[in-house]
Each structure stands twice: as C-alpha cells, then as structure tokens.
Design an enzyme around this catalytic site. Structure first.
Site, PDB file in Angstrom:
ATOM      1  N   ASN A   3      -0.549  -6.079  -3.834  1.00 58.12           N
ATOM      2  CA  ASN A   3      -1.559  -6.036  -4.883  1.00 58.12           C
ATOM      3  C   ASN A   3      -2.150  -4.627  -4.926  1.00 58.12           C
ATOM      4  O   ASN A   3      -2.491  -4.060  -3.877  1.00 58.12           O
ATOM      5  CB  ASN A   3      -2.655  -7.067  -4.606  1.00 58.12           C
ATOM      6  CG  ASN A   3      -2.125  -8.487  -4.621  1.00 58.12           C
ATOM      7  OD1 ASN A   3      -1.208  -8.799  -5.373  1.00 58.12           O
ATOM      8  ND2 ASN A   3      -2.691  -9.344  -3.786  1.00 58.12           N
TER       9      ASN A   3
ATOM     10  N   GLY B 226      -5.263  -7.342  -8.344  1.00 54.16           N
ATOM     11  CA  GLY B 226      -5.818  -8.327  -7.420  1.00 54.16           C
ATOM     12  C   GLY B 226      -6.097  -7.799  -6.027  1.00 54.16           C
ATOM     13  O   GLY B 226      -6.281  -8.580  -5.092  1.00 54.16           O
ATOM     14  N   GLN B 227      -6.132  -6.480  -5.874  1.00 53.80           N
ATOM     15  CA  GLN B 227      -6.401  -5.916  -4.543  1.00 53.80           C
ATOM     16  C   GLN B 227      -7.878  -6.043  -4.201  1.00 53.80           C
ATOM     17  O   GLN B 227      -8.731  -5.650  -5.006  1.00 53.80           O
ATOM     18  CB  GLN B 227      -5.987  -4.438  -4.506  1.00 53.80           C
ATOM     19  CG  GLN B 227      -6.152  -3.820  -3.125  1.00 53.80           C
ATOM     20  CD  GLN B 227      -5.719  -2.342  -3.080  1.00 53.80           C
ATOM     21  OE1 GLN B 227      -5.384  -1.754  -4.112  1.00 53.80           O
ATOM     22  NE2 GLN B 227      -5.750  -1.768  -1.888  1.00 53.80           N
TER      23      GLN B 227
ATOM     24  N   ASP C 122      -2.875 -13.295   7.868  1.00 50.96           N
ATOM     25  CA  ASP C 122      -3.957 -13.226   6.889  1.00 50.96           C
ATOM     26  C   ASP C 122      -5.049 -14.239   7.271  1.00 50.96           C
ATOM     27  O   ASP C 122      -4.769 -15.358   7.681  1.00 50.96           O
ATOM     28  CB  ASP C 122      -3.405 -13.533   5.489  1.00 50.96           C
ATOM     29  CG  ASP C 122      -4.382 -13.138   4.396  1.00 50.96           C
ATOM     30  OD1 ASP C 122      -4.093 -12.171   3.656  1.00 50.96           O
ATOM     31  OD2 ASP C 122      -5.431 -13.798   4.259  1.00 50.96           O
TER      32      ASP C 122
ATOM     33  N   HIS D 181      -1.646  -2.685   1.866  1.00 43.90           N
ATOM     34  CA  HIS D 181      -1.109  -3.792   2.668  1.00 43.90           C
ATOM     35  C   HIS D 181      -0.070  -4.546   1.874  1.00 43.90           C
ATOM     36  O   HIS D 181      -0.174  -4.701   0.661  1.00 43.90           O
ATOM     37  CB  HIS D 181      -2.211  -4.731   3.153  1.00 43.90           C
ATOM     38  CG  HIS D 181      -3.135  -5.228   2.072  1.00 43.90           C
ATOM     39  ND1 HIS D 181      -4.136  -4.435   1.541  1.00 43.90           N
ATOM     40  CD2 HIS D 181      -3.193  -6.400   1.412  1.00 43.90           C
ATOM     41  CE1 HIS D 181      -4.778  -5.112   0.618  1.00 43.90           C
ATOM     42  NE2 HIS D 181      -4.238  -6.311   0.507  1.00 43.90           N
ATOM     43  N   LEU D 182       0.917  -5.028   2.586  1.00 41.53           N
ATOM     44  CA  LEU D 182       1.998  -5.826   2.007  1.00 41.53           C
ATOM     45  C   LEU D 182       1.821  -7.265   2.501  1.00 41.53           C
ATOM     46  O   LEU D 182       1.680  -7.495   3.699  1.00 41.53           O
ATOM     47  CB  LEU D 182       3.337  -5.248   2.470  1.00 41.53           C
ATOM     48  CG  LEU D 182       4.625  -5.914   1.994  1.00 41.53           C
ATOM     49  CD1 LEU D 182       5.754  -4.880   1.993  1.00 41.53           C
ATOM     50  CD2 LEU D 182       5.035  -7.086   2.897  1.00 41.53           C
ATOM     51  N   HIS D 183       1.791  -8.200   1.546  1.00 43.87           N
ATOM     52  CA  HIS D 183       1.729  -9.627   1.908  1.00 43.87           C
ATOM     53  C   HIS D 183       3.157 -10.131   2.097  1.00 43.87           C
ATOM     54  O   HIS D 183       3.996  -9.985   1.192  1.00 43.87           O
ATOM     55  CB  HIS D 183       1.103 -10.447   0.779  1.00 43.87           C
ATOM     56  CG  HIS D 183      -0.327 -10.122   0.474  1.00 43.87           C
ATOM     57  ND1 HIS D 183      -1.383 -10.882   0.915  1.00 43.87           N
ATOM     58  CD2 HIS D 183      -0.879  -9.120  -0.266  1.00 43.87           C
ATOM     59  CE1 HIS D 183      -2.518 -10.374   0.470  1.00 43.87           C
ATOM     60  NE2 HIS D 183      -2.248  -9.304  -0.254  1.00 43.87           N
TER      61      HIS D 183
HETATM   62  P1  DGP Z   1      -5.581  -8.323  -1.345  1.00 40.57           P
HETATM   63  O1  DGP Z   1      -6.295  -9.325  -2.227  1.00 40.57           O
HETATM   64  O2  DGP Z   1      -4.143  -8.084  -1.767  1.00 40.57           O
HETATM   65  O3  DGP Z   1      -6.379  -7.058  -1.164  1.00 40.57           O
HETATM   66  O4  DGP Z   1      -5.474  -9.046   0.064  1.00 40.57           O
HETATM   67  C1  DGP Z   1      -6.399  -8.891   1.087  1.00 40.57           C
HETATM   68  C2  DGP Z   1      -6.125  -9.974   2.096  1.00 40.57           C
HETATM   69  O5  DGP Z   1      -6.726  -9.620   3.305  1.00 40.57           O
HETATM   70  C3  DGP Z   1      -6.648 -11.351   1.716  1.00 40.57           C
HETATM   71  O6  DGP Z   1      -5.563 -12.261   1.615  1.00 40.57           O
HETATM   72  C4  DGP Z   1      -7.557 -11.741   2.872  1.00 40.57           C
HETATM   73  C5  DGP Z   1      -7.170 -10.773   3.953  1.00 40.57           C
HETATM   74  N1  DGP Z   1      -8.243 -10.342   4.816  1.00 40.57           N
HETATM   75  C6  DGP Z   1      -9.421  -9.786   4.445  1.00 40.57           C
HETATM   76  N2  DGP Z   1     -10.166  -9.466   5.519  1.00 40.57           N
HETATM   77  C7  DGP Z   1      -9.426  -9.810   6.608  1.00 40.57           C
HETATM   78  C8  DGP Z   1      -9.650  -9.709   8.007  1.00 40.57           C
HETATM   79  O7  DGP Z   1     -10.667  -9.243   8.499  1.00 40.57           O
HETATM   80  N3  DGP Z   1      -8.648 -10.178   8.820  1.00 40.57           N
HETATM   81  C9  DGP Z   1      -7.494 -10.707   8.324  1.00 40.57           C
HETATM   82  N4  DGP Z   1      -6.581 -11.125   9.191  1.00 40.57           N
HETATM   83  N5  DGP Z   1      -7.245 -10.793   7.002  1.00 40.57           N
HETATM   84  C10 DGP Z   1      -8.208 -10.360   6.159  1.00 40.57           C
END
Ligand code: DGP
Length: 112
Positions: free
Chosen positions: A85, A91-92, A30, A98-100
């Site tokens: 999310n 909170g998406q 992330d 995507h899975l964190h």
């Molecule tokens: P969510 O809030 O659940 O939709 O999480 C989206 C996540 O994606 C957030 O933690 C930041 C991450 N993120 C957004 N843009 C990028 C990117 O371009 N590259 C990477 N590696 N992560 C990203």
C-alpha cells in the site's frame, strides 16, 4: 526515524518475534491480521514509502526476502499475495515501506 514504529521494531527497540531477519530486511506478524498468514516485510532502513526508494537493491532485497519467507512458510502450494500500500489512496497507514504477505484463505479480487 525516532518516532517510526517499524524502525523501532526493526532495530529491536520493541520486543518482536521475527519471522525473518537479515542485514537489510525484517519480517514479523501483522498486529491486525487480514488472513491466517499475514506477515509484514520491511527494509530496516527507513523509507516513508516506495516512492522514496531510489536504490533498486532495496526492492531486490525486499522482494527476494518475501519470496524466501513465503517458501519457508510453505505457502507456495496454495498460493499467496504480496501487497504494498502506497500513500493515502493506496491505503498506507504506517509511513515506513512495508510489504504485506498474505495467505491461508481465498483472497478476493478486486481489492476493496
Ligand atoms: P498499511 O495499511 O499498508 O500501512 O499497513 C500497516 C499495517 O501495520 C497494518 O496492517 C497494521 C500493522 N501494524 C501497525 N502497527 C503495528 C505494530 O506496532 N506491530 C505490528 N506487528 N503491526 C502493526
């Protein structure tokens, strides 16, 4: 999806160090980590969120890959958390499923 950042990552249009990649799933760190280990696991095919998934194999591939990555990163001993999310109140912020995978510190509960 031409304008989806995670599609671009998954298809190699943006240089990315993948933690994991196979035919169906990609995983990468992330950009804004919320824990010492913060990996995003995504289907390579575009789904705006889990709501759009109708084929159970998408969930099976995502979850089994996440469990495999957790094992490969050595997270099983101290534990980890998986979060998906979904939608505005969930909170998406990125509209590609995507899975964190979070680990490396004590994670609070309930979530904020
Ligand atoms: P969510 O809030 O659940 O939709 O999480 C989206 C996540 O994606 C957030 O933690 C930041 C991450 N993120 C957004 N843009 C990028 C990117 O371009 N590259 C990477 N590696 N992560 C990203």
């Amino acid at each position: 999806m031409d304008d989806c950042i995670f599609c671009k990552i998954a298809h190699g249009d943006i240089p990315t160090d993948f933690v994991y990649s196979d035919e169906h799933v990609a995983a990468f760190r992330d950009l804004n980590p919320q824990a010492p280990v913060h990996v995003l696991v995504i289907p390579k095919e575009h789904y705006a969120s889990g709501v759009a998934v109708e084929d159970a194999s998408v969930w099976a591939n995502l979850m089994s890959s996440a469990v495999k990555i957790a094992r490969e990163l050595g997270l099983e001993k101290d534990g980890y958390r998986m979060v998906i999310n979904t939608g505005e109140q969930g909170g998406q912020t990125v509209p590609h499923l995507h899975l964190h995978l979070l680990a490396g510190r004590n994670l609070g509960w309930p979530p904020g």
